[in-house]
Write a protein that holds these residues in place. Sequence first.
Motif, PDB file in Angstrom:
ATOM      1  N   VAL A  73       0.831  -1.205   0.000  1.00  0.00           N
ATOM      2  CA  VAL A  73       0.000   0.000   0.000  1.00  0.00           C
ATOM      3  C   VAL A  73       0.864   1.254   0.000  1.00  0.00           C
ATOM      4  N   PRO A 106       0.358   5.080   0.697  1.00  0.00           N
ATOM      5  CA  PRO A 106      -0.674   5.932   1.289  1.00  0.00           C
ATOM      6  C   PRO A 106      -0.747   7.338   0.689  1.00  0.00           C
ATOM      7  N   ASN A 130      -2.887   2.221  -4.138  1.00  0.00           N
ATOM      8  CA  ASN A 130      -2.899   3.560  -3.557  1.00  0.00           C
ATOM      9  C   ASN A 130      -4.147   3.745  -2.698  1.00  0.00           C
ATOM     10  N   ARG A 131      -3.938   3.956  -1.417  1.00  0.00           N
ATOM     11  CA  ARG A 131      -5.031   4.267  -0.490  1.00  0.00           C
ATOM     12  C   ARG A 131      -4.673   5.602   0.156  1.00  0.00           C
ATOM     13  N   GLY A 182      -4.238   5.001   4.383  1.00  0.00           N
ATOM     14  CA  GLY A 182      -3.487   3.823   3.954  1.00  0.00           C
ATOM     15  C   GLY A 182      -2.855   3.075   5.111  1.00  0.00           C
TER      16      GLY A 182
END
Length: 327
Positions: A38, A40, A70-71, A79
């Motif tokens: 991930v 972020p 992508n968070r 993220g």
Amino acid sequence: MVFRFVKNTAVAVSVVTAFAFNPAVAQDQYPSKTTTLVSPFAAGGTNDYLARAMAKKLESTLGKTFIVENRTGANGIIGATYVAKNKGDPHVLLMGNSATHGTNITLYPKTSYDAIKDFTPIGMVGAVPLVMIVSSKLPVNSVQELINYAKANPGTLSFGSSGVGGTGHMTGEKFKQATKMDIVHAAYKGDGPAVADVIAGQIPVAFIGATAVIPHIKSGRLRVLAVASKNRSSSMPDVPTFAEAGVKDVEFSQWYAIMAPADIPKDAATKLSAAVTDAVKSPEMKQAFATQGADPITFNQQELSNFIDEEIAKFSKVIKELNIRVE
């Protein structure tokens, strides 16, 4: 009954055992499925770029698929929280950084994750030094000349950064404190807009991650006066550190490290940590770092854990000392 064809109880037990989860086997075979790394922060930035480069190299090294997801949002909190909630799973990782495991703890005291308890440090990846840039229209070529200019023109200077509470903002405030300069902070929504305004002459000074300024330095539209690291950056060896320029205690960087959720199998963490270290040392990653103005760093799990503790303490002190608040 599920085992109606198995007449012998002992045989039935052995069948169940054969199909049951065996932690030792799972650890030896890590990774056993696709791993999600991930990022972020949004695509296109250094965090995302290094995450994708690392995922590609780890996939090659460990023989299983690594994907980047992508968070984004809330200065990396979204993220980081997602990864923290996958407790015990080494197949969900975070490309953590100086925000998720440095500044956020103090800036956002009610954040939805614990940077220490909710994560297993895996390995450091690298750091992008913070640099002081000035417009080519400003008649200064060194830190001391900038200080002299500020004294001769009180109240006329401002400095830009990527936003309130970011490492650029802290670098600028620490520099301001150390030099007692009369200079006001101008917060932007990212490095790009701040750099654009320095080039246009809208603001004279900015404290920015090196990644965003390298092309403009080469073109001559910007000048770099100092780098906020202990040693000179390998990507800008001719640029002095703040200490060399006569300003002490201005050391900040945007660093990046791979983190796993808490309580993952020890063998998996050890194997992953070794793979991360090997990846950072590889020619492919060295090239990736060079394009971003970043310096590779290889910290093992314990070294990274110690480093994060030190960074949290350092940022906490600076944020409280300078009364930096996120509105």
